[in-house]
Design an enzyme around this catalytic site. Structure first.
Site, PDB file in Angstrom:
ATOM      1  N   GLU A  85     -22.462  -4.943 -18.090  1.00 45.35           N
ATOM      2  CA  GLU A  85     -22.664  -3.975 -17.000  1.00 45.35           C
ATOM      3  C   GLU A  85     -21.631  -4.184 -15.898  1.00 45.35           C
ATOM      4  OE1 GLU A  85     -24.573  -1.483 -17.142  1.00 45.35           O
ATOM      5  OE2 GLU A  85     -26.205  -1.956 -18.515  1.00 45.35           O
ATOM      6  N   TRP A 136     -20.074   3.651 -20.152  1.00 41.83           N
ATOM      7  CA  TRP A 136     -20.774   2.675 -20.989  1.00 41.83           C
ATOM      8  C   TRP A 136     -20.283   2.746 -22.428  1.00 41.83           C
ATOM      9  CZ3 TRP A 136     -22.839  -1.739 -20.539  1.00 41.83           C
ATOM     10  CH2 TRP A 136     -23.696  -2.265 -21.502  1.00 41.83           C
ATOM     11  N   TYR A 172     -27.378   2.335 -30.281  1.00 41.64           N
ATOM     12  CA  TYR A 172     -27.737   1.562 -29.091  1.00 41.64           C
ATOM     13  C   TYR A 172     -28.959   2.180 -28.403  1.00 41.64           C
ATOM     14  CZ  TYR A 172     -27.409  -0.017 -24.231  1.00 41.64           C
ATOM     15  OH  TYR A 172     -27.702  -0.499 -22.980  1.00 41.64           O
TER      16      TYR A 172
END
Length: 198
Positions: free
Chosen positions: A46, A54, A24
């Site tokens: 988010e 995350w 990512y």
């Protein structure tokens, strides 16, 4: 300071947890996003992250993709109440009713912005003058959690009825979608991402 791995590449240290996190970081984080559906995907993810890491959200990204119609905001905006109850049983996503309902609400607000601004892209990129902000950060301690721009963005989006999108979440969104380049300067991606913003 970025950390060197066995590959000989220096990377931002936050991504060195698991393989998908590194992927990512190397391929997506900080790349300018001008596609509305991709912008919506990151808003959903988010928002779901609030209070979580995350990495947790990345592990559930495919679950979100299935649950939220490949992040098609037009479909998400019309999801019926009964589907919310189904999603509360779906272990592929974060089973938080307020966050699920926020995603549906935000899809509607997202489309309202498209109607008034031509696209969501036009709206959000206007906050940075249409070009990515190129920070020059040398250590993780310098990476901000918010900025005056994310404060303004959060205030404006809240006034438009968005939920679960405060300044901290929206700064993370700005980082993820390339409105700001917060790769550390000695990370190998810093210059690559910088070049994309020209």
């Amino acid at each position: 300071m970025a950390i060197e791995q066995e590959t000989g590449k220096f990377r931002c240290p936050w991504c060195l947890g698991f393989e998908d996190y590194v992927k990512y970081h190397d391929e997506e984080w900080g790349v300018p996003v001008f596609d509305d559906q991709k912008q919506f995907e990151f808003l959903v993810l988010e928002s779901a992250q609030a209070g979580l890491s995350w990495s947790t959200i990345l592990k559930k990204r495919e679950g979100y993709r299935k649950a939220f119609a490949e992040f098609d905001y037009r479909v998400v905006a019309d999801l019926p109440d009964g589907y919310v109850q189904e999603l509360l049983l779906d272990s592929g996503i974060i089973r938080n009713e307020m966050k699920i309902r926020a995603a549906i609400n935000n899809a509607k607000r997202f489309m309202e912005i498209q109607a008034s601004h031509g696209s969501f892209k036009n709206y959000i990129w206007d906050f940075v003058g249409g070009k990515p902000i190129q920070n020059q950060l040398k250590s993780m301690s310098e990476v901000p959690a918010t900025s005056p721009i994310s404060d303004r963005l959060a205030k404006d989006m809240k006034s438009r009825g968005f939920k679960f999108l405060g300044s901290t979440i929206l700064y993370a969104h700005m980082q993820a979608t390339g409105l700001v380049n917060d790769h550390l300067v000695d990370c190998f991606r810093y210059q690559e991402v910088r070049a994309l913003g020209k």
